[in-house]
Design a protein around this motif. Structure first.
Motif, PDB file in Angstrom:
ATOM      1  N   ASP A 192       0.716  -1.583  -0.286  1.00 39.96           N
ATOM      2  CA  ASP A 192       0.311  -0.105  -0.395  1.00 39.96           C
ATOM      3  C   ASP A 192       0.772   1.484   0.167  1.00 39.96           C
ATOM      4  O   ASP A 192       1.910   1.213   0.942  1.00 39.96           O
ATOM      5  N   TRP A 193       0.699   1.945  -1.319  1.00 39.83           N
ATOM      6  CA  TRP A 193       1.643   2.817  -1.116  1.00 39.83           C
ATOM      7  C   TRP A 193       1.061   4.724  -0.943  1.00 39.83           C
ATOM      8  O   TRP A 193       0.078   4.714  -2.198  1.00 39.83           O
ATOM      9  N   TYR A 194       1.616   5.415  -0.875  1.00 38.61           N
ATOM     10  CA  TYR A 194       0.912   6.949  -0.843  1.00 38.61           C
ATOM     11  C   TYR A 194       2.149   8.193  -2.043  1.00 38.61           C
ATOM     12  O   TYR A 194       3.159   7.740  -0.976  1.00 38.61           O
ATOM     13  N   GLY A 195       1.281   8.961  -2.271  1.00 41.99           N
ATOM     14  CA  GLY A 195       1.887   9.958  -3.008  1.00 41.99           C
ATOM     15  C   GLY A 195       1.584  10.257  -4.576  1.00 41.99           C
ATOM     16  O   GLY A 195       0.396   9.993  -4.858  1.00 41.99           O
ATOM     17  N   CYS A 231      16.715  -7.246  -2.077  1.00 39.48           N
ATOM     18  CA  CYS A 231      17.032  -6.618  -2.872  1.00 39.48           C
ATOM     19  C   CYS A 231      18.393  -5.936  -2.739  1.00 39.48           C
ATOM     20  O   CYS A 231      19.910  -5.348  -3.462  1.00 39.48           O
ATOM     21  N   GLY A 232      17.688  -4.719  -1.773  1.00 36.62           N
ATOM     22  CA  GLY A 232      18.894  -3.718  -1.413  1.00 36.62           C
ATOM     23  C   GLY A 232      19.527  -2.603  -2.797  1.00 36.62           C
ATOM     24  O   GLY A 232      20.148  -2.138  -2.865  1.00 36.62           O
ATOM     25  N   GLN A 233      18.359  -2.719  -3.507  1.00 37.96           N
ATOM     26  CA  GLN A 233      18.913  -1.636  -4.843  1.00 37.96           C
ATOM     27  C   GLN A 233      18.551  -0.681  -4.743  1.00 37.96           C
ATOM     28  O   GLN A 233      17.455  -0.390  -4.459  1.00 37.96           O
ATOM     29  N   ALA A 234      19.446   0.149  -5.315  1.00 39.81           N
ATOM     30  CA  ALA A 234      19.193   1.210  -5.561  1.00 39.81           C
ATOM     31  C   ALA A 234      17.301   2.098  -6.479  1.00 39.81           C
ATOM     32  O   ALA A 234      17.503   3.123  -5.564  1.00 39.81           O
ATOM     33  N   ALA A 235      17.447   1.087  -6.840  1.00 42.17           N
ATOM     34  CA  ALA A 235      16.041   1.236  -8.148  1.00 42.17           C
ATOM     35  C   ALA A 235      14.593   1.102  -6.644  1.00 42.17           C
ATOM     36  O   ALA A 235      13.916   2.311  -7.495  1.00 42.17           O
ATOM     37  N   PHE A 236      14.672   0.807  -5.433  1.00 44.03           N
ATOM     38  CA  PHE A 236      14.357   0.564  -4.701  1.00 44.03           C
ATOM     39  C   PHE A 236      13.478   1.630  -3.875  1.00 44.03           C
ATOM     40  O   PHE A 236      12.937   2.076  -3.452  1.00 44.03           O
ATOM     41  N   ASP A 237      14.889   2.883  -3.995  1.00 48.13           N
ATOM     42  CA  ASP A 237      14.414   3.936  -3.549  1.00 48.13           C
ATOM     43  C   ASP A 237      13.663   5.121  -3.158  1.00 48.13           C
ATOM     44  O   ASP A 237      12.923   5.800  -2.522  1.00 48.13           O
ATOM     45  N   GLU A 238      12.823   5.116  -5.289  1.00 47.66           N
ATOM     46  CA  GLU A 238      12.157   6.325  -5.648  1.00 47.66           C
ATOM     47  C   GLU A 238      10.800   5.418  -4.608  1.00 47.66           C
ATOM     48  O   GLU A 238       9.551   5.887  -4.932  1.00 47.66           O
ATOM     49  N   PHE A 239      10.763   4.491  -4.453  1.00 47.74           N
ATOM     50  CA  PHE A 239       9.121   3.659  -3.912  1.00 47.74           C
ATOM     51  C   PHE A 239       9.192   3.876  -1.950  1.00 47.74           C
ATOM     52  O   PHE A 239       7.824   3.690  -1.431  1.00 47.74           O
ATOM     53  N   ARG A 240      10.129   3.843  -1.674  1.00 44.97           N
ATOM     54  CA  ARG A 240      10.753   3.276  -0.009  1.00 44.97           C
ATOM     55  C   ARG A 240       8.998   4.177   0.542  1.00 44.97           C
ATOM     56  O   ARG A 240       8.582   3.759   1.709  1.00 44.97           O
ATOM     57  N   SER A 241       9.511   5.500   0.985  1.00 45.74           N
ATOM     58  CA  SER A 241       9.029   6.883   1.431  1.00 45.74           C
ATOM     59  C   SER A 241       6.893   6.461   1.292  1.00 45.74           C
ATOM     60  O   SER A 241       6.849   7.325   2.745  1.00 45.74           O
ATOM     61  N   GLY A 242       6.898   6.236   0.040  1.00 45.56           N
ATOM     62  CA  GLY A 242       5.275   6.471  -0.180  1.00 45.56           C
ATOM     63  C   GLY A 242       4.745   4.951   0.969  1.00 45.56           C
ATOM     64  O   GLY A 242       3.314   4.601   1.018  1.00 45.56           O
ATOM     65  N   ILE A 243       5.225   3.752   0.863  1.00 44.38           N
ATOM     66  CA  ILE A 243       4.823   2.715   1.237  1.00 44.38           C
ATOM     67  C   ILE A 243       4.583   2.479   2.027  1.00 44.38           C
ATOM     68  O   ILE A 243       4.534   3.044   4.098  1.00 44.38           O
ATOM     69  N   ARG A 244       3.301   2.150   2.956  1.00 48.84           N
ATOM     70  CA  ARG A 244       2.649   2.322   4.729  1.00 48.84           C
ATOM     71  C   ARG A 244       2.244   1.052   5.279  1.00 48.84           C
ATOM     72  O   ARG A 244       2.468   0.971   6.006  1.00 48.84           O
TER      73      ARG A 244
END
Length: 283
Positions: A192-195, A231-244
């Motif tokens: 569940d993601w908010y943004g 995974c630890g990939q940088a590709a995940f950084d753009e998504f993490r902050s919005g995950i609830r």
């Protein structure tokens, strides 16, 4: 085998209130050698499921294996020759390709082919659904990447690494508070993601019951902080902050979605279990 047992169990979930059966793509293995062989494989697989589920409309979405053959161009030609007409027959309306939409009561369903993205067409379909109570996006691959070192690029606009296209589509989905129903990763996942001015809820479903362990619902990771740790990939950084909310399991089975004014939930039946192991609250 396990697959027929699971299909039989899934068919038992159909009742008088069931309006749709959704298969999340990769209805076949592919790897065929001609257009005719690919069509026969699609017809055999679709026919098998249709016989199991009866008169309820059966909708599928294009997966990567559905478009895979010795010649991928021939696989795509076969899919386009066969599947849109089957979908039109199921839905009772014209279907002219692999990206299309339909309504069930006040809700809109937009079917998306991730293999060869047509973002303008998808955007048009989503905008046309702006008056819907709930917007469901049916797509084979996830919108938010699967936490896997090997497969993390298998998400919408992940393989082509187009950040601009990815941002555009994610923003469009968020603005319409989309519920994404996907497969591909052989996992049962909830995110569940908010943004971007809204919300996207992603439910990943798995029908690959490959061993006894995956017939039992066992949570491997849970909580927003766990997303991307494997995974630890940088590709995940753009998504993490919005995950609830986030949970991840390798379990396979059947899923029954319940939709009404009060919300949207999904009951998960692992393996061929007759009892739901978990209820996911999507809205």
């Amino acid at each position: 085998g396990r697959a027929p047992r699971m299909v039989k169990r899934a068919a038992c979930l159909v009742d008088d209130n069931t309006r749709l059966v959704y298969q999340t793509g990769d209805i076949i293995q592919g790897d065929t050698g001609s257009v005719d062989a690919h069509i026969r494989m699609l017809d055999d697989a679709y026919g098998y499921l249709k016989e199991a589920f009866g008169d309820v409309p059966l909708v599928t979405v294009a997966g990567n294996h559905d478009m895979r053959a010795k010649s991928d161009a021939e696989a795509r030609e076969a899919y386009l020759k066969y599947m849109p007409s089957r979908m039109a027959g199921e839905l009772g309306k014209p279907v002219d390709g692999v990206n299309f939409s339909f309504r069930i009561g006040p809700d809109a369903y937009v079917v998306v082919d991730f293999n060869k993205p047509d973002d303008d067409k998808v955007a048009q379909l989503i905008e046309e659904a702006s008056d819907a109570r709930y917007l469901f996006v049916l797509i084979h691959c996830p919108v938010f990447p699967y936490d896997s070192v090997k497969y993390y690029r298998w998400y919408y606009h992940g393989k082509d690494k187009s950040r601009e296209a990815r941002d555009r589509m994610r923003r469009l989905l968020a603005e319409h508070n989309a519920i994404v129903l996907c497969g591909h990763s052989h996992t049962t996942e909830f995110l569940d993601w908010y943004g971007d001015g809204g919300r996207i809820t992603q439910m990943t479903m798995n029908s690959v019951w490959r061993n006894d362990e995956t017939g039992v619902y066992t949570i491997e990771a849970e909580g927003a902080a766990e997303y991307g740790k494997i995974c630890g990939q940088a590709a995940f950084d753009e998504f993490r902050s919005g995950i609830r909310a986030y949970s991840h399991s390798y379990a396979a089975g059947s899923y029954r979605m319940n939709v009404n004014d009060g919300g949207v939930t999904v009951d998960f039946y692992p393996g061929d279990s007759t009892r739901a192991a978990h209820r996911f609250v999507l809205r």
